[in-house]
Write a protein that holds these residues in place. Structure first.
Motif, mmCIF file in Angstrom:
data_model
loop_
_atom_site.group_PDB
_atom_site.id
_atom_site.type_symbol
_atom_site.label_atom_id
_atom_site.label_comp_id
_atom_site.label_asym_id
_atom_site.label_seq_id
_atom_site.Cartn_x
_atom_site.Cartn_y
_atom_site.Cartn_z
ATOM 1 N N SER A 159 13.179 -4.903 34.518
ATOM 2 C CA SER A 159 12.653 -3.659 34.432
ATOM 3 C C SER A 159 11.461 -4.007 33.445
ATOM 4 C CB SER A 159 13.607 -2.670 33.567
ATOM 5 O OG SER A 159 14.027 -3.556 32.682
ATOM 6 N N VAL A 185 16.395 -3.042 28.636
ATOM 7 C CA VAL A 185 15.155 -2.821 29.577
ATOM 8 C C VAL A 185 14.196 -3.609 29.039
ATOM 9 C CG1 VAL A 185 13.537 -1.100 30.280
ATOM 10 C CG2 VAL A 185 16.056 -0.614 30.026
ATOM 11 N N ILE A 412 18.473 2.532 34.338
ATOM 12 C CA ILE A 412 18.106 1.340 34.635
ATOM 13 C C ILE A 412 19.714 0.403 34.298
ATOM 14 C CG2 ILE A 412 17.084 -1.346 34.115
ATOM 15 C CD1 ILE A 412 15.181 0.721 35.517
#
Length: 453
Positions: A159, A185, A412
């Motif tokens: 990500s 992330v 995510i």
């Protein structure tokens, strides 16, 4: 080259390969805006039938934009591996599609044959594919790249952490950065879109992110997404940039509207290799998106999907660390609704992967498009299943600087846990060390940015 077919008693004649390619597309408002879209579903089906019977040789021998008039075409042409091309030039586009989707054909084999394919051939085969075909074909292909750390391993999901701030305030940016890291992330890149495209602003953000990465020993890389020339000046003045970024397009004229050329990108690549802080070997980051050439009035009558494929042929020349399409960002003039955004996202990802590109997606929409958060969550699931290298995330899915909607930090995490896709290996180890992950899943500390205080 046959450009005619009969369908349900009606003869459909296409005047050129350019017209045929445009009318074989799934419906896109950008093609309609350009006046090149199929007028009816029947005409679209007829165009797809004619495309399916073209040979790869016919596509190469009839360029939509010749190398003599366009440097993107020239770069794409110069990359072709002649022995591989010669072994396939008599294949029809339909035969190429069957080969890609065959259970016996591996991702390694697809990367091998891709060296004999032009971007127009890859666009042509994507026009014949259903959404599920695009997911299945892309998921075969593994493209691993490394800057400071490596991403792209099959079965993982990386990500980009996008801690934008409406005034480029360093403390505000760092607050968003800490929150994103606390959700796991940021393994692809910590990438900031600056409000102020000045050298001093870029230097300030690069120094702040670099210090934070070094202090916490985070296996990632930083980047500030200003114009390439601004970043180059910042690096020349000692700013710690792991990568250099630039938006690119599928024609020379569109790239000129961005203030770039092939030579400038090569200069930037050499500069960041010499003076950048990334260990490499890849140190470039490119961004694309269907419709950019049309918005720059530099599309030469070519459909936006084929031009997007040409982006990836152009990008491949520079061996980038990451590339992503910002699907849905330009607006409804180019992708009208969620159905068109989802289709474009799957097309872009498949076409890039078949080029051997380390492809990510900013799954997003603007507030005047006919889409909502549920739609982009749907696309997130599809792209994760398709093996997307990375997805971009912003706090709560709302970018307070660019004023558009994207995936959130917790989206995510949800995609990873639902589909069993961990972060990149070194980043996953760091998350365990920090206590953000426990046994591969988010811990009770997840989402708490105060762990970095």
């Amino acid at each position: 080259m046959k450009l005619q077919t009969t369908y349900l008693g009606t003869v459909y004649q296409f005047s050129s390969l350019k017209e045929l390619f445009a009318k074989a597309n799934e419906e896109k408002s950008g093609d309609r805006l350009a006046g090149i879209a199929a007028e009816t579903v029947q005409e679209r089906i007829a165009a797809k039938e004619v495309v399916s019977q073209l040979t790869l040789g016919e596509i190469r021998e009839n360029p939509l934009l010749t190398p003599e008039e366009d440097e993107v075409s020239r770069i794409i042409e110069e990359q072709i591996n002649e022995p591989i091309y010669q072994s396939m030039k008599n294949w029809s586009v339909a035969e190429l599609r069957e080969y890609i989707l065959s259970d016996e054909v591996t991702g390694e084999e697809l990367l091998r044959i891709s060296r004999g394919l032009t971007s127009e051939m890859i666009a042509a085969v994507a026009k014949l594919m259903s959404n599920l075909d695009l997911v299945y074909g892309a998921n075969k292909i593994e493209v691993i790249t490394k800057c400071n750390s490596a991403i792209g391993h099959k079965g993982t999901l990386a990500s980009r952490l996008q801690p934008n701030h409406p005034t480029d305030h360093v403390e505000g940016m760092l607050a968003s950065l800490k929150e994103g890291l606390s959700y796991g992330v940021g393994d692809a890149v910590i990438g900031i879109n600056p409000v102020d495209d000045s050298v001093e602003s870029v230097k300030r953000l690069l120094h702040a992110t670099h210090r934070f990465i070094q202090e916490w020993e985070i296996p990632t890389q930083n980047c500030v997404l200003a114009h390439v020339t601004t970043q180059m000046k910042a690096v020349e003045q000692g700013a710690p940039a792991d990568m250099i970024f630039q938006s690119i397009a599928g024609t020379e004229a569109a790239n000129k509207s961005f203030g770039i050329s092939a030579a400038l990108l090569e200069e930037a690549n050499q500069l960041v290799k010499t003076y950048g802080t990334g260990t490499g070997p890849q140190r470039l980051y490119f961004e694309t998106g269907q419709g950019s050439e049309l918005s720059a009035e530099a599309h030469h009558g070519i459909d936006q999907m084929t031009l997007e494929s040409r982006n990836y042929g152009f990008a491949r020349h520079y061996d980038p660390y990451i590339v992503n399409t910002v699907v849905g960002f330009i607006g409804p003039e180019y992708l009208y609704n969620s159905k068109q955004v989802i289709r474009a996202g799957l097309e872009d990802h498949f076409m890039a992967k078949l080029h051997g590109i380390p492809m990510g997606v900013d799954i997003c929409y603007t507030n005047h498009i006919k889409a909502d958060q549920n739609d982009i969550e749907d696309l997130g699931v599809l792209l994760t299943a398709a093996g997307v290298n990375f997805i971009i995330a912003t706090p709560m899915g709302d970018d307070c600087m660019l004023n558009y909607q994207s995936m959130s930090y917790h989206d995510i995490a949800t995609l990873r846990q639902t589909l069993g896709r961990p972060p990149s290996p070194r980043f996953a180890e760091w998350l365990e060390k920090m206590g953000i992950f426990e046994n591969g899943k988010l811990s009770k500390l997840a989402g708490d940015p105060t762990i970095f205080l």
